[in-house]
Design a protein around this motif. Structure first.
Motif, short mmCIF file in Angstrom:
data_model
loop_
_atom_site.label_atom_id
_atom_site.label_comp_id
_atom_site.label_asym_id
_atom_site.label_seq_id
_atom_site.Cartn_x
_atom_site.Cartn_y
_atom_site.Cartn_z
N PHE A 2 0.81 -1.22 0.00
CA PHE A 2 0.00 0.00 0.00
C PHE A 2 0.85 1.27 0.00
CE2 PHE A 2 -2.76 -3.26 1.69
CZ PHE A 2 -3.97 -3.00 1.08
N GLY A 3 2.08 1.18 0.49
CA GLY A 3 2.93 2.37 0.55
C GLY A 3 2.29 3.47 1.36
N ARG A 4 2.31 4.68 0.84
CA ARG A 4 1.78 5.84 1.55
C ARG A 4 0.28 6.02 1.33
NH1 ARG A 4 5.56 8.46 4.03
NH2 ARG A 4 4.12 10.16 4.51
N LYS A 5 -0.35 5.08 0.64
CA LYS A 5 -1.80 5.16 0.45
C LYS A 5 -2.55 4.75 1.72
CE LYS A 5 -1.86 4.31 -4.54
NZ LYS A 5 -2.45 3.52 -5.64
N PHE A 6 -1.90 3.99 2.60
CA PHE A 6 -2.54 3.51 3.83
C PHE A 6 -2.11 4.38 5.00
CE2 PHE A 6 -2.83 -0.14 7.09
CZ PHE A 6 -4.14 0.18 7.38
N THR A 7 -3.05 5.14 5.56
CA THR A 7 -2.71 6.11 6.61
C THR A 7 -3.58 5.94 7.85
OG1 THR A 7 -4.23 7.76 5.68
CG2 THR A 7 -1.93 7.82 4.92
N CYS A 8 -3.10 6.51 8.93
CA CYS A 8 -3.85 6.54 10.20
C CYS A 8 -4.88 7.67 10.10
CB CYS A 8 -2.90 6.77 11.36
SG CYS A 8 -3.75 7.05 12.94
N ALA A 9 -6.14 7.37 10.33
CA ALA A 9 -7.19 8.39 10.26
C ALA A 9 -7.09 9.39 11.40
CB ALA A 9 -8.57 7.72 10.27
N GLU A 10 -6.39 9.02 12.48
CA GLU A 10 -6.30 9.90 13.65
C GLU A 10 -5.21 10.96 13.48
OE1 GLU A 10 -8.74 9.25 15.81
OE2 GLU A 10 -9.22 7.57 14.48
N CYS A 11 -4.02 10.56 12.97
CA CYS A 11 -2.90 11.52 12.88
C CYS A 11 -2.43 11.78 11.46
CB CYS A 11 -1.72 11.05 13.73
SG CYS A 11 -0.87 9.59 13.08
N GLY A 12 -2.87 10.97 10.51
CA GLY A 12 -2.50 11.19 9.12
C GLY A 12 -1.19 10.54 8.69
N ALA A 13 -0.48 9.89 9.59
CA ALA A 13 0.80 9.28 9.24
C ALA A 13 0.60 8.02 8.40
CB ALA A 13 1.58 8.93 10.51
N ALA A 14 1.53 7.75 7.50
CA ALA A 14 1.50 6.51 6.72
C ALA A 14 1.78 5.34 7.66
CB ALA A 14 2.53 6.56 5.61
N ILE A 15 0.87 4.38 7.69
CA ILE A 15 0.99 3.26 8.63
C ILE A 15 2.06 2.28 8.15
CG2 ILE A 15 -0.25 1.32 9.66
CD1 ILE A 15 -2.73 2.96 9.70
N LYS A 16 2.86 1.81 9.08
CA LYS A 16 3.99 0.95 8.74
C LYS A 16 3.70 -0.51 9.07
CE LYS A 16 7.55 4.53 9.22
NZ LYS A 16 8.81 4.92 9.89
N LEU A 17 4.34 -1.39 8.29
CA LEU A 17 4.17 -2.83 8.48
C LEU A 17 5.26 -3.35 9.42
CD1 LEU A 17 2.62 -5.38 7.65
CD2 LEU A 17 4.24 -5.63 5.75
N HIS A 18 4.84 -4.05 10.49
CA HIS A 18 5.78 -4.59 11.48
C HIS A 18 5.76 -6.11 11.44
CE1 HIS A 18 6.67 -0.80 13.75
NE2 HIS A 18 5.55 -0.44 13.16
N ARG A 19 6.93 -6.69 11.67
CA ARG A 19 7.04 -8.15 11.77
C ARG A 19 7.32 -8.53 13.22
NH1 ARG A 19 11.57 -12.10 8.96
NH2 ARG A 19 12.94 -10.62 10.01
N SER A 20 6.53 -9.45 13.74
CA SER A 20 6.77 -9.95 15.10
C SER A 20 6.89 -11.47 15.05
CB SER A 20 5.63 -9.53 16.04
OG SER A 20 4.37 -9.98 15.55
N PHE A 21 7.31 -12.09 16.14
CA PHE A 21 7.62 -13.52 16.13
C PHE A 21 6.90 -14.26 17.25
CE2 PHE A 21 11.26 -10.96 14.74
CZ PHE A 21 11.37 -11.39 13.43
N SER A 22 6.67 -15.54 17.00
CA SER A 22 6.05 -16.39 18.03
C SER A 22 7.05 -16.64 19.15
CB SER A 22 5.61 -17.72 17.42
OG SER A 22 6.75 -18.42 16.92
N THR A 23 6.55 -17.14 20.28
CA THR A 23 7.42 -17.40 21.44
C THR A 23 8.55 -18.37 21.09
OG1 THR A 23 5.50 -17.10 22.87
CG2 THR A 23 7.43 -18.14 23.84
N LYS A 24 8.23 -19.34 20.26
CA LYS A 24 9.24 -20.34 19.87
C LYS A 24 10.13 -19.84 18.73
CE LYS A 24 6.40 -24.31 21.21
NZ LYS A 24 5.77 -25.57 20.73
N ARG A 25 9.84 -18.65 18.23
CA ARG A 25 10.60 -18.06 17.13
C ARG A 25 10.55 -18.92 15.86
NH1 ARG A 25 10.19 -14.47 20.30
NH2 ARG A 25 11.81 -13.04 21.00
N ASP A 26 9.38 -19.57 15.67
CA ASP A 26 9.23 -20.41 14.48
C ASP A 26 8.17 -19.86 13.52
OD1 ASP A 26 7.11 -20.86 16.14
OD2 ASP A 26 7.06 -23.02 15.86
N LYS A 27 7.53 -18.75 13.88
CA LYS A 27 6.52 -18.13 13.04
C LYS A 27 6.68 -16.61 13.06
CE LYS A 27 2.91 -21.65 13.62
NZ LYS A 27 1.52 -21.90 14.10
N ALA A 28 6.30 -15.99 11.94
CA ALA A 28 6.34 -14.52 11.85
C ALA A 28 4.93 -14.01 11.65
CB ALA A 28 7.24 -14.08 10.70
#
Length: 564
Positions: free
Chosen positions: A342-368
């Motif tokens: 989506f790039g800068r087309k996807f924004t926060c309706a509250e502050c207007g900032a372009a929303i960023k994609l985050h990667r997080s991991f499972s407890t066993k570190r075997d899934k993202a």
């Protein structure tokens, strides 16, 4: 250079003669053109609209304006949008004021005229240059080539002079920035010299001190915001300096990037490092961020805010932390990654900032896991924004479903649209309305000619005043009736054309993507204008060409009411 057939040019076919060209008016104004009345946006539009209205084979299908964009390349938003319309068949003719409005780069402009136009069967007209690809002669082709060379030379000559002047200033230690770095202000007696700002310099000293004591970028950032200290962008705004960053209508808080840039800038020990970004049109070099060895560094150009010892101590801490981060960066390389399509087309309706994609991991570190999060909240907490977030899979599904639903509605109403356009336009695409308009215009011109001759007869004594007034009244009545009918025909023609343009845009996209089984980057680029995410998790999706879609819906609804 492409050769033009004289036979085709001098003896157009009946089909070509009766063709109605769907015409785009393209207007461009660069920064250096500002202040030249002849090239103003308003004057260009007025000229082009007058020209198109006077050509019975041209029908205005769109207006595209690039205000503040250079002609040295074709990387302009409205030009690109216009070419998308050309590719989908919405537009088959482009009109500009003169060749310099199309572009000032000889190679690119010539390629557009000689390669792009024939490929898309696109007609191109430069009004003031009397250039038209449909009626071009060999002499005109040569004239255009010379005009393109002159325009290209002009742009490159200006670029060379400006680049040389700026290079000289930087090499002698003159500061050439639009505004002073935070902690300094421009010397009132010499705008190219920096002097310490007693109001903000203590903040710079404090930031370096905190870092030397082991403070993290985010920790320093948080302390500054909690203390209510204005960020550089906010401070400039409060002192009457507007930038793209601070005119967003909300307070500009300190962030990690600001702190990072301050903590590595040698300006605070009295040196200037300039030319960190560079472009050179006359040498064919586009804008780019330069390597550190390309910077122009001049030492001891102004009074320092901090000592060299403190600065070096902070640089050592920065390098050690960067090395630790790099060592940990490949820790989870075996787990999948996702791209933010989506790039800068996807924004926060509250502050207007372009929303960023985050990667997080499972407890066993075997899934993202992949989640979109508001960057303002991530950096500043509740002080900056709300905790706005959404799983990537949920967003993709929601947007894809919305697009598919709109395509389904279009498919359902397509046959009704076809009937509507046939009735409204009266076979508009075959030129029937245009032919009627030409006949009406001929009748109008004839009546006006009679009226003019009538006045001459009266002045020469061939008609009495009473006969003149009586006859003129009848002709005036005929003229008003023809003008009213002509206006009505133009209105019907314009509405039919607008509907036809909207139908063609959506028809092209539906045909291309109706069999898609999932959301792709290409599909997002084609359909999505903006997506806003609200705090409650709801989405506000706006698609491209929604105005045209709404017009089509309204037209169909009106037709159903008329048929009921």
């Amino acid at each position: 250079m492409a050769r033009i057939s004289r036979k085709r040019k001098n003896h157009p076919t009946n089909e070509a003669a009766s063709r109605i060209w769907k015409t785009a008016l393209y207007v461009r104004l660069s920064v250096e053109d500002n202040g030249k009345d002849a090239d103003s946006i308003e004057n260009q539009i007025a000229l082009l609209e007058s020209y198109v209205s006077g050509c019975p084979d041209l029908s205005k299908a769109g207006l595209f304006i690039d205000n503040g964009y250079t002609g040295t390349n074709f990387n302009r938003p409205e030009f690109n949008r216009m070419m998308e319309a050309v590719q989908t068949g919405v537009i088959d003719c482009v009109v500009v004021k003169d060749l310099s409005r199309l572009g000032r780069n000889y190679i690119e402009t010539s390629q557009f005229i000689e390669k792009i136009c024939p490929f898309y069967k696109l007609r191109f007209i430069a009004v003031n240059d009397r250039f038209d690809t449909e009626t071009i002669t060999n002499e005109a082709q040569l004239s255009v080539a010379l005009s393109n060379i002159v325009n290209d030379y002009y742009a490159k000559d200006i670029s060379r002079k400006v680049t040389t002047a700026l290079q000289t200033k930087m090499e002698r230690g003159d500061y050439i920035g639009n505004y002073a770095p935070h902690g300094y202000c421009k010397d009132p007696e010499n705008k190219n010299h920096l002097v310490i700002d007693p109001e903000t310099a203590p903040i710079i000293r404090q930031i370096f001190q905190w870092r030397s004591e082991g403070g993290s970028y985010m920790g320093i950032n948080r302390r500054l915001n909690e203390a209510g200290i204005p960020s550089p962008g906010q401070y400039r705004l409060e002192h009457g300096i507007e930038t793209n960053n601070n005119r967003k209508g909300r307070p500009v808080l300190w962030n990690k990037h600001m702190v990072t840039e301050i903590l590595k800038n040698i300006v605070y020990i009295g040196h200037l490092a300039q030319k960190k970004g560079s472009q050179c049109f006359y040498a064919g070099i586009p804008f780019h961020v330069t390597n550190e060895d390309e910077w122009i560094v001049v030492e001891d150009t102004h009074e320092p805010i901090i000592s060299k010892e403190l600065f070096e101590a902070v640089q050592k801490i920065n390098k050690e932390n960067a090395a630790r981060s790099k060592a940990n960066s490949g820790k989870y390389v075996y787990l999948p990654k996702e791209k933010n399509i989506f790039g800068r087309k996807f924004t926060c309706a509250e502050c207007g900032a372009a929303i960023k994609l985050h990667r997080s991991f499972s407890t066993k570190r075997d899934k993202a896991y992949f989640t979109f999060k508001c960057p303002t909240y991530a950096e500043h907490g509740a002080k900056g924004c709300s905790d706005v977030k959404m799983r990537k899979a949920d967003l993709d599904n929601a947007v894809f479903s919305f697009i598919k639903a709109q395509m389904a509605v279009f498919i359902d109403m397509e046959s009704a649209l076809q009937r509507l356009l046939s009735v409204k336009s009266g076979n508009f695409e075959q030129g029937r309305i245009q032919s009627k308009r030409r006949l009406l215009q001929q009748k109008l011109d004839h009546k006006k000619s009679i009226l003019s001759g009538l006045y001459v007869d009266y002045k020469e004594g061939l008609l009495s005043r009473q006969d003149y007034l009586f006859t003129r009244e009848g002709i005036d009545s005929d003229i008003h009736a023809i003008e009213a009918e002509l206006a009505e025909e133009k209105d019907v023609s314009s509405k039919a054309q607008d509907l036809l343009m909207g139908k063609m845009k959506w028809q092209y996209m539906v045909q291309k993507y109706q069999d898609a089984t999932g959301l792709s980057e290409e599909m997002v680029e084609a359909f999505v204008e903006t997506v806003k995410l609200h705090e409650d998790g709801s989405l506000e999706i706006k698609l491209n060409y929604m105005d045209e879609f709404a017009a089509l819906m309204n037209a169909c609804e009106q037709m159903r009411k008329e048929s009921a």
